[in-house]
Write a protein that holds these residues in place. Structure first.
Motif, short mmCIF file in Angstrom:
data_model
loop_
_atom_site.label_atom_id
_atom_site.label_comp_id
_atom_site.label_asym_id
_atom_site.label_seq_id
_atom_site.Cartn_x
_atom_site.Cartn_y
_atom_site.Cartn_z
N GLY A 200 -52.25 74.94 28.68
CA GLY A 200 -52.19 76.39 28.48
C GLY A 200 -53.21 76.85 27.46
N CYS A 201 -53.59 78.12 27.54
CA CYS A 201 -54.57 78.65 26.60
C CYS A 201 -54.30 80.13 26.35
N PRO A 202 -54.26 80.52 25.07
CA PRO A 202 -53.93 81.92 24.77
C PRO A 202 -55.12 82.88 24.90
N PHE A 203 -56.34 82.37 25.16
CA PHE A 203 -57.50 83.27 25.21
C PHE A 203 -57.61 83.91 26.60
N ARG A 204 -58.64 84.74 26.80
CA ARG A 204 -58.65 85.60 28.00
C ARG A 204 -60.02 85.66 28.66
N CYS A 205 -60.78 84.57 28.59
CA CYS A 205 -62.15 84.57 29.15
C CYS A 205 -62.12 84.98 30.63
N SER A 206 -63.04 85.87 30.98
CA SER A 206 -62.94 86.47 32.31
C SER A 206 -63.37 85.52 33.42
N PHE A 207 -64.06 84.41 33.08
CA PHE A 207 -64.53 83.47 34.11
C PHE A 207 -63.58 82.29 34.28
N CYS A 208 -62.45 82.30 33.56
CA CYS A 208 -61.61 81.11 33.51
C CYS A 208 -60.36 81.29 34.35
N ASP A 209 -60.03 80.23 35.09
CA ASP A 209 -58.83 80.25 35.92
C ASP A 209 -57.71 79.51 35.19
N LYS A 210 -56.76 80.28 34.69
CA LYS A 210 -55.65 79.66 33.96
C LYS A 210 -54.38 79.62 34.81
N SER A 211 -54.57 79.70 36.15
CA SER A 211 -53.38 79.82 37.00
C SER A 211 -52.42 78.64 36.85
N ASP A 245 -58.16 68.81 27.10
CA ASP A 245 -57.45 70.02 26.70
C ASP A 245 -58.42 71.20 26.70
N ASP A 246 -57.92 72.35 27.11
CA ASP A 246 -58.74 73.55 27.04
C ASP A 246 -59.09 73.85 25.59
N ASN A 247 -58.17 73.58 24.70
CA ASN A 247 -58.35 73.93 23.29
C ASN A 247 -57.80 72.84 22.38
N GLY A 275 -64.03 72.31 21.99
CA GLY A 275 -63.61 73.16 20.87
C GLY A 275 -64.18 74.56 21.04
N ARG A 276 -63.72 75.46 20.20
CA ARG A 276 -64.29 76.81 20.17
C ARG A 276 -65.10 76.94 18.89
N VAL A 277 -66.18 77.73 18.96
CA VAL A 277 -67.06 77.81 17.78
C VAL A 277 -66.35 78.49 16.60
#
Ligand code: B12
Ligand code: SF4
Length: 456
Positions: A200-211, A245-247, A275-277
């Motif tokens: 799971g990931c709490p972010f909202r990137c528009s190109f990412c499929d979190k289905s 992991d996504d994050n 990781g995220r920057v």
């Protein structure tokens, strides 16, 4: 616990396309998780990773015809949905029930049954509990509505909630995988394995499929994570692990806990994570390095603020240089994921991002174009897009969202790859890693693709 009606199950990743698929095989972790759940429920389960074993389609068809499983389980991301469809067609006369799970059916739901008429059912979301319930429903003669999470003809999909508790699900059945065949080009040692320590990931990137795993981040405890690492080292001779992991770095204190546990146990293993920057600092990175971290992949995405806004990455252009400098100072290599030619970008904006990769001194860069896969916010907002080819993707054509003419974007993509890698330092690093990880074939494939593109 023995199943009420034990079934003979084959979970499979089918062979490569004859046209030459891109990429080294990494373990099909999703299948291994589902296999463990079904085995624990009393079924007889095999994983047939025909892709990793380099099987031909003829051999694959023969084996399925010979073994005639009660259940054949396939997995698919959208870019390989055609391969799953082909496997389902071939297997239809020989398997009683054919199922498909993974990001593709999760994203398109019932449409997958029209795309692949040979499928009996598909599974949406995380599949461990759903697969067990589905087999029980099949054994009971498909009486009544299907269990939550099952996509089937004539019934609406009822989402499977709550999500599986990661502390309770069985570890992936790696004993059913040909572990010795897996490779990763940027690994620093042979003996490659993969793991997932959070979903799971709490972010909202528009190109990412979190289905599949949704927005709620669920993570395993450090001791549990390191137990699994240790078992991979002991039982499968794994010496380099990719965390998928996504994050991985979302909660600083958890990363600290994992690193301290690795160090406390003196585990001899090296690893890579994503990781995220905005999620790292020098002190943390130094600890990660001591605990075996050799590479971190960051979703840099773009050197243009407008593009970052379109991608809803929720990071700024300014955060990347600091994260890359800290990563370098800690002695960890950096990999930048970058998207070129997003809508709103002209050629100069693309060049700016290419230069940005030099400025942040990324050790590796993976250049992509912007694809709107089903399941992503972009797909619902923009649809599919034009066809642009990426040099390193073999036969894969990616529908791309861009305002640039496809030929121009393709040329920019080519110059990005060749400019970055066809230089002494990155080439030397790639070759060194290829030897260290036993991925010479992949390095040759990448080098040939780049060389061919540079000469074109
Ligand atoms: C590792 C990974 C890869 C690896 C290998 C994938 C593999 N074969 O294992 C590599 C690096 C090759 C890769 C490449 C790409 N990837 Co990728 N990848 C991932 C990543 C980070 C982790 C996958 C994983 O192991 N997850 C953990 C397991 C437990 O989850 P799972 O695989 O989904 O399996 C669960 C369920 O799906 C279900 N299930 C799965 N299979 C089956 C089968 C049955 C029978 C049943 C019942 C259930 C079931 O149950 C499983 C257990 O809960 C995911 C993101 C993510 N967090 O999942 C993206 C992801 C799968 N990738 C994605 C994409 C887009 C790509 C690329 C196109 C990226 C690119 N721009 O090039 C390429 C495509 C490559 C190709 N061949 O075409 C998308 C897929 C979107 C979609 N709609 O298809 C994802 C979801 C990323 C995202 N958030 O957008 N990827
Ligand atoms: S790209 Fe990464 S950070 Fe963004 S939503 Fe997807 S998993 Fe989360």
């Amino acid at each position: 616990m023995p199943a009420l009606v034990p079934m003979r199950v084959i979970l499979t990743r089918p062979p490569r396309r004859e046209t030459g698929d891109a990429g080294l095989p990494v373990p099909p972790l999703g299948l291994a998780y589902v296999a463990a759940a079904l085995r624990n429920a009393g079924h007889t389960v095999d994983i047939l990773d025909a892709y990793a074993l380099g099987w031909t389609w003829a051999r694959f068809a023969d084996v399925i015809a010979q073994r005639r499983p009660d259940v054949l389980g396939l997995t698919a991301m959208t870019p390989v949905a055609d391969v799953a469809a082909r496997a389902a067609r071939l297997a239809r006369p020989h398997a009683r029930h054919i199922l498909l799970g993974g990001p593709h059916p999760t994203a398109v739901e019932h449409a997958v049954l029209d795309e692949m008429p040979e499928l009996d059912h598909a599974v949406a979301g995380e599949g461990e509990a759903t697969a067990v319930a589905l087999l029980a429903w099949l054994a009971a003669g498909q009486e009544g509505p299907p269990p939550p999470g099952v996509i089937t003809r004539g019934h609406p999909l009822v989402p499977s909630t709550p999500e599986p508790d990661l502390a309770r699900i069985a570890r992936p059945a790696r004993d059913l995988l040909p572990m010795g065949t897996y490779r990763y080009l940027f690994a620093t040692r042979p003996g490659f394995g993969t793991m997932i320590t959070s979903r799971g990931c709490p972010f909202r990137c528009s190109f990412c499929d979190k289905s599949v795993s949704g927005s709620r981040w669920r993570a395993r405890q450090p001791a549990d994570v390191v137990d699994e690492m240790e078992s991979m080292v002991r039982n499968h001779a794994v010496r380099f692990i990719n965390f998928y992991d996504d994050n991985f770095t979302l909660r600083r204190e958890r990363v600290v806990g994992i690193c301290e546990e690795i160090l406390r146990r003196g585990l001899d293993v090296e690893w890579k994570c994503e990781g995220r920057v905005d999620g790292v600092d020098l002190e943390l990175l130094r600890l990660m390095r001591r605990a075996g971290c050799r590479t971190i992949a960051y979703g840099v995405e773009s050197g243009n603020a407008e593009t970052l806004a379109l991608l809803r990455k929720d990071v700024t252009v300014e955060q990347a240089p600091a994260a890359f400098a800290a990563t370098r100072a800690a002695g960890i290599r950096s990999l930048a994921y970058v998207i070129l030619g997003a809508p709103g970008e002209d050629a100069e904006a693309v060049r700016r991002t290419i230069r940005f990769c030099d400025e942040i001194r990324a050790d590796y860069v993976q250049f992509s174009t912007l694809t709107a896969f089903p399941g992503t916010p972009l797909f619902s907002e923009h649809g599919r897009g034009a066809d642009v080819r990426n040099p390193v993707d073999g036969d894969l054509h990616r529908a791309t969202l861009t305002d640039l003419p496809p030929d121009e974007l393709q040329a920019l993509l080519r110059s990005a790859w060749t400019r970055f890698y066809l230089r002494p330092r990155p080439m030397a690093r790639l070759l060194r890693d290829a030897f260290a990880s036993g991925s010479i074939g992949e390095a040759v494939r990448l080098g040939t693709a780049l060389g061919r593109w540079a000469a074109a």
